[in-house]
Design an enzyme around this catalytic site. Structure first.
Site: not given
Ligand SMILES: Cc1cc2nc3c(=O)[nH]c(=O)nc-3n(C[C@H](O)[C@H](O)[C@H](O)COP(=O)(O)O)c2cc1C
Length: 353
Positions: A108, A130, A156, A222, A244, A246
């Site tokens: 991230s 981002y 993203t 993404k 995704s 997210h």
């Molecule tokens: C706690 C947390 C923080 C996240 N932070 C980011 C991030 O900084 N950038 C991003 O593109 N996606 C972020 N995501 C989304 C994840 O990259 C991903 O798309 C998502 O967690 C996938 O689903 P899952 O948790 O069910 O595997 C975050 C997800 C979680 C759970």
């Protein structure tokens, strides 16, 4: 279930027992009513498979090629913020575990560990970004990532604003209690106060082209959930489209990624790679993602849970169990390679979604 399968299945609950409540809530929550977050894992489980028989599966090879390099198991670590609040070793623990198993890590932009330290683990990694309103403000962080060996940039697209999440009564919001030193260490000092550092509300296909040209890296987009948008991304030069929502943390009631993936795969039509995340919890989910045309699946929360429970060793154990489950799922499907998986999902399994 074997010990490791049981352990993986219990990770979310174990992590909740160990983490401070604001951190546990931050990881597990979804936007608004949490509808998309709640249905993600169930969406994989609703799909049904049509296994082949009379196939030689003495050797099952789940490897794929992702952006020109082999990946032994089609499973990557999705970018997540606040890993150092989950475990003191944070991103370094995740990176060293992923390096050890030869996996793929997406870091991230909000990471709390310098990119150079992550790169020093030897892990294969991509940087997530981002873009801000003033695009030039993104450049120093991207340059640091390139210097530290990032092999791709993941843009993203689903976060023009951060989706609203509700705090549980009596539980502080993580941002009110977390040490700010645990995140965003790869930005220039004073970034948040700089005019134009707010997230861009005017992203367009030209940003994909610009990002590729500026960084010299392949661009992965993404947060795509529609075929028509995937086509716009590919035409702008995206090397891969990552389906995704997210983890349900942005637009609540966004479609499950299982529903969006076939449409995106069909629209992209082989011109770019397609990845997927959201609720991927077992090797059967990974096999199903391949069957629907993904080159690889990614997971977010399970990695944070494994990190909370056992640090780097936990992440390694999670990945190894997922790898075993994926091979078993392919063997039971009569699929010796990923190419053999593409016709496995029952059409009525899809229609029932
Ligand atoms: C706690 C947390 C923080 C996240 N932070 C980011 C991030 O900084 N950038 C991003 O593109 N996606 C972020 N995501 C989304 C994840 O990259 C991903 O798309 C998502 O967690 C996938 O689903 P899952 O948790 O069910 O595997 C975050 C997800 C979680 C759970």
């Amino acid at each position: 279930m074997g010990d490791d399968a049981l352990w993986v299945a219990s990770l979310a609950e174990r992590a909740r027992g160990l983490l401070p409540e604001p951190v546990a809530d931050y990881i597990d929550q979804g936007a608004r009513d949490g509808i998309s977050t709640a249905e993600a894992a169930a969406a994989w489980r609703r799909l049904r498979l049509r296994p082949h028989v009379l196939r030689d599966t003495r050797v099952v090879d789940p490897s794929v090629t992702v952006l020109g390099r082999a990946l032994d198991v089609p499973l990557g670590v999705a970018p997540t913020t606040l890993q150092r609040a989950v475990h003191p070793d944070g991103e370094c623990a995740v990176a060293s575990a992923v390096a050890e198993v030869g996996g793929l890590l997406v870091v991230s932009s909000n990471a709390g560990t310098p990119f150079a330290d992550i790169g020093a683990t030897g892990v294969r990694w991509w940087v997530q970004s981002y873009l801000p309103a003033d695009r030039a403000l993104a450049l120093p962080l991207l340059a640091r990532a390139v210097d530290a060996g990032a092999e791709a940039v993941v843009l993203t697209l689903d976060t023009p604003v951060v989706g609203t999440k509700y705090a549980r009564p009596g539980v502080p919001v993580v941002w009110d209690v977390v040490d700010p030193a645990l995140l965003r260490v790869n930005f220039d000092a004073g970034y948040a106060e700089a005019p134009g550092s707010e997230k861009a509300l005017d992203l367009g296909p030209g940003d994909i082209t610009w990002l590729g040209r500026t960084t010299g890296l392949p661009v992965v987009v993404k947060g795509v959930l529609r075929g028509d948008d995937a086509v716009r991304c590919v035409e702008a030069g995206a090397a891969a489209v990552w389906v995704s929502n997210h983890g349900g943390r942005q637009l609540d009631r966004a479609v499950a990624t299982t529903g969006a993936l076939p449409e995106v795969v069909a629209a992209v039509d082989g011109r770019a790679e397609v990845y997927v995340d959201g609720g991927v919890r077992t090797g059967l989910d990974v096999a199903t993602a391949l069957a629907l045309g993904a080159s690889t699946a990614f997971a977010g929360r399970p990695v944070l849970h494994a990190l909370a429970v056992s640090g780097a060793g936990g992440v390694r154990r999670w990945w190894q169990e997922m790898a075993l489950q994926t091979v078993e799922a392919l063997r039971l499907c009569g699929a010796a390679t990923v190419a053999d998986t593409r016709d496995l999902v029952a059409p009525d399994g899809l229609a029932s979604l």
